[in-house]
Design a protein around this motif. Structure first.
Motif, PDB file in Angstrom:
ATOM      1  N   GLY A  60       0.729  -1.147  -0.322  1.00  0.00           N
ATOM      2  CA  GLY A  60      -0.243  -0.026  -0.189  1.00  0.00           C
ATOM      3  C   GLY A  60       0.773   1.173  -0.063  1.00  0.00           C
ATOM      4  O   GLY A  60       1.937   0.716   0.362  1.00  0.00           O
ATOM      5  N   TYR A  62      -0.505   4.200   1.463  1.00  0.00           N
ATOM      6  CA  TYR A  62      -1.326   4.354   2.328  1.00  0.00           C
ATOM      7  C   TYR A  62      -1.302   4.947   3.491  1.00  0.00           C
ATOM      8  O   TYR A  62      -2.079   6.067   4.263  1.00  0.00           O
ATOM      9  CB  TYR A  62      -3.102   4.624   2.278  1.00  0.00           C
ATOM     10  CG  TYR A  62      -2.159   2.785   3.242  1.00  0.00           C
ATOM     11  CD1 TYR A  62      -2.389   2.840   4.865  1.00  0.00           C
ATOM     12  CD2 TYR A  62      -2.518   1.538   1.893  1.00  0.00           C
ATOM     13  CE1 TYR A  62      -1.869   1.615   4.950  1.00  0.00           C
ATOM     14  CE2 TYR A  62      -2.017   0.264   3.079  1.00  0.00           C
ATOM     15  CZ  TYR A  62      -2.162   0.034   4.311  1.00  0.00           C
ATOM     16  OH  TYR A  62      -1.426  -0.774   5.280  1.00  0.00           O
ATOM     17  N   ARG A  63       0.001   5.240   4.018  1.00  0.00           N
ATOM     18  CA  ARG A  63       0.446   5.297   4.786  1.00  0.00           C
ATOM     19  C   ARG A  63       1.783   6.325   5.093  1.00  0.00           C
ATOM     20  O   ARG A  63       2.339   6.118   4.419  1.00  0.00           O
ATOM     21  CB  ARG A  63       0.627   4.584   6.237  1.00  0.00           C
ATOM     22  CG  ARG A  63       0.759   4.680   7.467  1.00  0.00           C
ATOM     23  CD  ARG A  63       0.721   3.963   8.525  1.00  0.00           C
ATOM     24  NE  ARG A  63       1.691   2.239   8.377  1.00  0.00           N
ATOM     25  CZ  ARG A  63       2.015   1.295   9.292  1.00  0.00           C
ATOM     26  NH1 ARG A  63       0.822   0.968  10.329  1.00  0.00           N
ATOM     27  NH2 ARG A  63       3.483   0.320   8.986  1.00  0.00           N
ATOM     28  N   ILE A 146      -2.529   8.363   7.582  1.00  0.00           N
ATOM     29  CA  ILE A 146      -3.833   7.589   6.999  1.00  0.00           C
ATOM     30  C   ILE A 146      -4.392   8.380   5.809  1.00  0.00           C
ATOM     31  O   ILE A 146      -5.321   8.792   6.780  1.00  0.00           O
ATOM     32  CB  ILE A 146      -4.535   6.597   7.852  1.00  0.00           C
ATOM     33  CG1 ILE A 146      -3.426   5.943   8.645  1.00  0.00           C
ATOM     34  CG2 ILE A 146      -4.698   4.813   6.170  1.00  0.00           C
ATOM     35  CD1 ILE A 146      -2.261   5.095   8.707  1.00  0.00           C
ATOM     36  N   ASP A 147      -4.320   8.081   3.975  1.00  0.00           N
ATOM     37  CA  ASP A 147      -5.041   8.411   3.399  1.00  0.00           C
ATOM     38  C   ASP A 147      -5.872   7.569   2.599  1.00  0.00           C
ATOM     39  O   ASP A 147      -5.612   6.754   2.680  1.00  0.00           O
ATOM     40  CB  ASP A 147      -4.647   9.999   2.927  1.00  0.00           C
ATOM     41  CG  ASP A 147      -3.356   9.249   1.681  1.00  0.00           C
ATOM     42  OD1 ASP A 147      -3.630   8.059   1.019  1.00  0.00           O
ATOM     43  OD2 ASP A 147      -2.980   9.983   0.880  1.00  0.00           O
ATOM     44  N   THR A 148      -7.072   8.263   2.175  1.00  0.00           N
ATOM     45  CA  THR A 148      -7.503   7.529   1.298  1.00  0.00           C
ATOM     46  C   THR A 148      -7.154   7.925  -0.706  1.00  0.00           C
ATOM     47  O   THR A 148      -8.544   7.194  -0.903  1.00  0.00           O
ATOM     48  CB  THR A 148      -9.470   7.136   1.871  1.00  0.00           C
ATOM     49  OG1 THR A 148      -9.491   8.700   1.586  1.00  0.00           O
ATOM     50  CG2 THR A 148      -9.480   6.758   2.954  1.00  0.00           C
ATOM     51  N   GLY A 153      -7.353   2.253   3.297  1.00  0.00           N
ATOM     52  CA  GLY A 153      -6.416   2.950   3.661  1.00  0.00           C
ATOM     53  C   GLY A 153      -6.474   2.287   5.027  1.00  0.00           C
ATOM     54  O   GLY A 153      -7.402   1.606   5.601  1.00  0.00           O
ATOM     55  N   ARG A 154      -4.865   1.007   6.062  1.00  0.00           N
ATOM     56  CA  ARG A 154      -5.136   0.946   6.963  1.00  0.00           C
ATOM     57  C   ARG A 154      -4.629   1.064   8.268  1.00  0.00           C
ATOM     58  O   ARG A 154      -3.202   0.882   7.969  1.00  0.00           O
ATOM     59  CB  ARG A 154      -4.604  -0.970   6.973  1.00  0.00           C
ATOM     60  CG  ARG A 154      -5.495  -1.604   5.086  1.00  0.00           C
ATOM     61  CD  ARG A 154      -4.851  -2.632   5.166  1.00  0.00           C
ATOM     62  NE  ARG A 154      -6.272  -3.594   4.208  1.00  0.00           N
ATOM     63  CZ  ARG A 154      -6.459  -2.714   2.702  1.00  0.00           C
ATOM     64  NH1 ARG A 154      -5.368  -2.149   2.407  1.00  0.00           N
ATOM     65  NH2 ARG A 154      -7.394  -3.643   2.400  1.00  0.00           N
ATOM     66  N   PRO A 218      -9.948  -0.553   8.358  1.00  0.00           N
ATOM     67  CA  PRO A 218      -9.574   0.585   7.640  1.00  0.00           C
ATOM     68  C   PRO A 218     -10.757   1.340   7.325  1.00  0.00           C
ATOM     69  O   PRO A 218     -11.884   1.903   7.843  1.00  0.00           O
ATOM     70  CB  PRO A 218      -9.686  -0.898   6.250  1.00  0.00           C
ATOM     71  CG  PRO A 218      -9.552  -2.622   6.774  1.00  0.00           C
ATOM     72  CD  PRO A 218     -10.029  -2.454   8.512  1.00  0.00           C
ATOM     73  N   HIS A 227      -8.988  11.470   5.174  1.00  0.00           N
ATOM     74  CA  HIS A 227      -7.410  10.749   5.488  1.00  0.00           C
ATOM     75  C   HIS A 227      -7.803  11.072   7.337  1.00  0.00           C
ATOM     76  O   HIS A 227      -8.816  11.948   7.813  1.00  0.00           O
ATOM     77  CB  HIS A 227      -5.696  11.911   5.461  1.00  0.00           C
ATOM     78  CG  HIS A 227      -6.262  13.384   6.046  1.00  0.00           C
ATOM     79  ND1 HIS A 227      -6.727  14.517   4.812  1.00  0.00           N
ATOM     80  CD2 HIS A 227      -5.558  14.379   6.674  1.00  0.00           C
ATOM     81  CE1 HIS A 227      -6.612  15.124   5.495  1.00  0.00           C
ATOM     82  NE2 HIS A 227      -6.572  15.321   7.151  1.00  0.00           N
TER      83      HIS A 227
END
Length: 320
Positions: A60, A62-63, A146-148, A153-154, A218, A227
């Protein structure tokens, strides 16, 4: 999931609650009062320049995060030393990212000097010190976003876990245009637990890492620029954790190269069937995919609803 009915979600006596049940939830109002007279926005602005996490093993993007290791004064109200070191967790506690050194971009000097951050750090350190009845001066500080932007996002891709420390705080700094992100806490030695969503900036959970296990579900996008920003702080009394590459769990797991995708010649083993593995914490719904050759590499996948229909369960596997 079976809930422990006598768990107290109030924050009138936080140190006593933490000591009595293994965690305490602080309301946003209580946390914001800890940083007064400094505005929360002055603290939150330091989450706008976090670089990507270079170590995500689920592929990922996303972090985003920064990291610092600090040694506090014995009263927990001053920073005596900033220690240059990687973040490290035992594989026993983090099957996805444990067992190897992770270097992250450092928390900036400006962030550490932010009066609101220092006020929050020292106030939470005082609570941890009271609950422990001894100094817990070895602190790691993690800034997370954490963004989407790419979808899901996990916050905790490793699933429900312990961090291998004495105490953990999770502070919600900001939450924008996301759904999900449910916080879950349950007993380390039983199935009882609870779930709630931290929605107001400042909401905080402070956990005794020896007694409870935690995770966050998530995130899904609920608009543009979604986020969730958090500050995670951990405390230890006996020094920072270090690499122990000879630990029993790591040595055992090195017998199997483990990875996410199915590959020819591998066999899939339910977590509860890993006989002979030293003591570890794994969700009942986790799967380890064990191959038949090659070098040792360990990963685990996690069901998005780790509690499942039959309730939360941590697999305890006795050693040899």
């Amino acid at each position: 999931m079976r809930q422990t009915l006598d768990w107290n979600l109030g924050d009138a006596t936080p140190a006593e609650t933490l000591r009595g049940q293994g965690f305490v939830r602080l309301s946003a109002a209580r946390t914001l009062a800890l940083v007064q007279p400094h505005p929360w926005s002055a603290l939150a602005r330091h989450w706008d320049d976090l670089p990507p996490d270079p170590h995500l093993r689920d592929g990922g993007r996303y972090r985003f995060r920064r990291h610092a290791s600090l040694r506090l004064g014995e009263d927990g109200c001053s920073i005596r030393e900033r220690v240059q070191r990687p973040h490290w967790q035992p594989l026993d506690y983090n099957a996805l990212h444990g067992g190897f050194e992770r270097w992250f971009a450092p928390v900036t000097d400006a962030t550490l000097a932010e009066p609101g951050l220092q006020a929050l750090l020292f106030a939470l350190s005082a609570l941890a010190t009271q609950a422990a009845a001894r100094p817990v001066p070895y602190v790691e500080l993690h800034q997370f976003r954490i963004d989407t932007a790419s979808g899901i996002g996990r916050p905790t891709p490793e699933g429900a876990h312990r961090d291998g420390v004495d105490f953990v705080a999770v502070v919600l700094v900001d939450r924008v245009a996301v759904r999900g992100g449910e916080s879950r806490i349950f007993e380390a030695d039983g199935p009882a637990g609870l779930r709630f969503t931290m929605s107001e900036p400042g909401t905080t959970i402070l956990l005794d890492d020896h007694r409870v296990i935690h995770e966050t579900t998530p995130l899904q996008p609920d608009g543009a620029n979604g986020h969730r920003d958090t500050l995670v702080i951990t405390w230890r009394a006996e020094g920072f954790p270090g690499s122990r590459l000879g630990s029993p769990a790591i040595s055992w797991l090195k017998k199997f190269p483990m990875h996410f995708g199915p590959r020819p010649g591998e066999r899939r083993v339910k977590a509860g069937g890993l006989r002979g593995m030293p003591r570890a914490g794994l969700n009942a719904s986790n799967w380890l995919r064990a191959g038949t050759g090659g070098h040792g590499r360990a990963m685990a996948t996690t069901n998005t609803d780790a509690f499942g229909a039959t309730g939360a369960k941590i697999i305890r596997i006795n050693g040899h």
